[in-house]
Write an enzyme that holds these catalytic residues in place. Structure first.
Site, PDB file in Angstrom:
ATOM      1  N   HIS A  49      -0.812  13.779 -10.032  1.00 32.01           N
ATOM      2  CA  HIS A  49      -0.467  13.043 -11.254  1.00 32.01           C
ATOM      3  C   HIS A  49      -0.915  11.596 -11.087  1.00 32.01           C
ATOM      4  O   HIS A  49      -1.424  11.198 -10.045  1.00 32.01           O
ATOM      5  CB  HIS A  49       1.028  13.145 -11.579  1.00 32.01           C
ATOM      6  CG  HIS A  49       1.938  12.510 -10.569  1.00 32.01           C
ATOM      7  ND1 HIS A  49       3.309  12.536 -10.669  1.00 32.01           N
ATOM      8  CD2 HIS A  49       1.687  11.829  -9.412  1.00 32.01           C
ATOM      9  CE1 HIS A  49       3.844  11.906  -9.645  1.00 32.01           C
ATOM     10  NE2 HIS A  49       2.882  11.458  -8.873  1.00 32.01           N
ATOM     11  N   SER A 108       1.716  14.400  -5.330  1.00 27.75           N
ATOM     12  CA  SER A 108       1.420  12.986  -5.528  1.00 27.75           C
ATOM     13  C   SER A 108       0.590  12.442  -4.355  1.00 27.75           C
ATOM     14  O   SER A 108      -0.495  12.936  -4.083  1.00 27.75           O
ATOM     15  CB  SER A 108       2.738  12.225  -5.725  1.00 27.75           C
ATOM     16  OG  SER A 108       2.527  10.885  -6.076  1.00 27.75           O
TER      17      SER A 108
END
Length: 203
Positions: free
Chosen positions: A132, A107
């Site tokens: 993501h 992330s």
């Protein structure tokens, strides 16, 4: 879940003793490595941690503005705003910031890994990288929920654009590949452009 007292956690940090002309001097291991221009970004990316990282980056710039800084990352990600504070400082300061993934960079951790100086972004062989779209959760009145939804879409588009610049991937590919959790090995992250190389040994 029981949390260890801060004093116990501090006791687990190794101390390094150095001999100087004035006698012995002891450092905790992280302070000693900071002297070698090494910073650790470990754990959840949050405001307090981001402030410490930013302070260390600024300190090392003031010490030697022409020497590289080495940022070792082992993080599951976290706050976008905290991560962007670190990212913006990395881009702002004069020294190149070399990023190295140890363990995982997921992330916001992956975003910071990719944001290192060009040619100086690395993974160790068994590390993992995950990208993501930003996560969001909000409760409240419908109009406020709509405002927050619009905000997170704006953040998503901004992060995708910046990730495209750092990786060299087309924005359409980034949008597709960040739609869900996308895990990569070290070699896959290098092929994708998130890092420049996989380091097995120094030198």
């Amino acid at each position: 879940m029981h949390k260890a007292p801060e004093s116990v956690l501090n006791a687990l940090v190794p101390m390094v003793v150095e001999q100087t002309a004035k006698g012995e001097r002891s450092y905790d291991i992280y302070s000693r490595l900071l002297k070698e221009r090494v910073i650790f970004l470990v754990g959840q990316v949050e405001e307090h941690m981001a402030n410490l990282i930013v302070a260390q980056l600024l300190f090392l710039e003031s010490e030697s503005p022409d020497k590289d800084i080495y940022l070792y990352i082992n993080s599951p990600g976290g706050s976008v705003t905290a991560g962007m504070a670190i990212y913006d400082t990395m881009q702002f300061i004069k020294p190149n910031v070399s990023t190295v993934c140890i363990g995982q960079a997921a992330s916001m951790g992956a975003f910071l890994l990719a944001g290192g100086a060009e040619g100086k972004r690395h993974c160790l062989p068994n590390s993992r990288v995950m990208i993501h779209q930003p996560l969001g959760g909000f409760q409240g009145q419908a109009s406020d929920i709509a405002i927050h939804a619009q905000e997170i879409l704006g953040i998503k588009n901004k992060l995708n654009t910046m990730l495209a610049e750092h990786t060299g991937q087309p924005i359409e590919v980034i949008e597709r590949d960040t739609d869900r959790d996308n895990f990569m090995s070290a070699d896959e992250a290098a092929e994708y452009g998130l890092v420049d190389s996989v380091l097995a040994k120094r030198g």
